[in-house]
Motif scaffolding. Structure first.
Motif: not given
Length: 198
Positions: A144-159
């Protein structure tokens, strides 16, 4: 990676190891990956071919996206995902990133948007896009850990904590982030800059 000094993208799991893609379609793999995946990589390792992303689940289901809208898959993938890949291909959308877990949650990112299966991942990706702009890459683990790379930064969850610390001191803009629940990770700019713990 030390020999080629490049890493475009990568895929790995805790059961079989992993692979990385360099240049347009060069690849390196660990020994225990499925033969069907190795054969697909060999087929794409030809002139004028480009491998853009690979996903590998813990049970060794896999997807390769190549060229602008091409894809190859293993057997046993969710019908909803296969339908979405087919629709994006038919519309000639450019695949950017893909993630899949054995519990059936998935996400597909193209130049026209993103689609996913699973309430948790949808809420996460919606929040990431709102905060950091258009999505460039996504990854979700079986835990259930997640990461999303956007144009202006990175969002993380339980990484993994070590990966989170690495991201805070990174000296380049990440384009792809791959990791496992037991703490292994690869972060790359999609070309030659890469940091990892393997």
């Amino acid at each position: 990676m030390l020999r080629t000094k490049q890493c475009k993208t990568a895929a790995m799991n805790m059961s079989s190891g992993g692979l990385y893609i360099y240049s347009s379609n060069g690849y390196g793999t660990t020994p225990r990956l499925p033969n069907t995946l190795i054969d697909a990589l060999k087929e794409l390792n030809v002139p004028h071919s480009s491998i853009n992303d690979v996903v590998l689940t813990e049970s060794n289901k896999w997807i390769i996206i190549y060229q602008k809208s091409g894809y190859k898959t293993s057997a046993g993938l969710p019908r909803t995902l296969l339908d979405r890949l087919s629709a994006c291909n038919a519309a000639k959308q450019t695949f950017k990133s893909i993630t899949l877990t054995d519990d059936g949650e998935w996400a597909v990112v193209t130049n026209k948007g993103y689609w996913c299966e699973g309430e948790e991942i949808k809420a996460f990706l919606d929040a990431a896009k709102a905060k950091y702009g258009g999505l460039q890459a996504v990854h979700r683990t079986c835990g259930g850990a997640m990461v999303a790379v956007g144009k202006r930064g990175v969002m993380c969850h339980k990484v993994p904590e070590a990966m989170l610390k690495e991201l805070k001191t990174l000296e380049f803009e990440p384009r792809m982030i791959e990791f496992t629940d037991d703490g292994l990770y690869i972060i790359t700019d999609g070309k030659e800059k890469v940091v990892h713990f393997l």
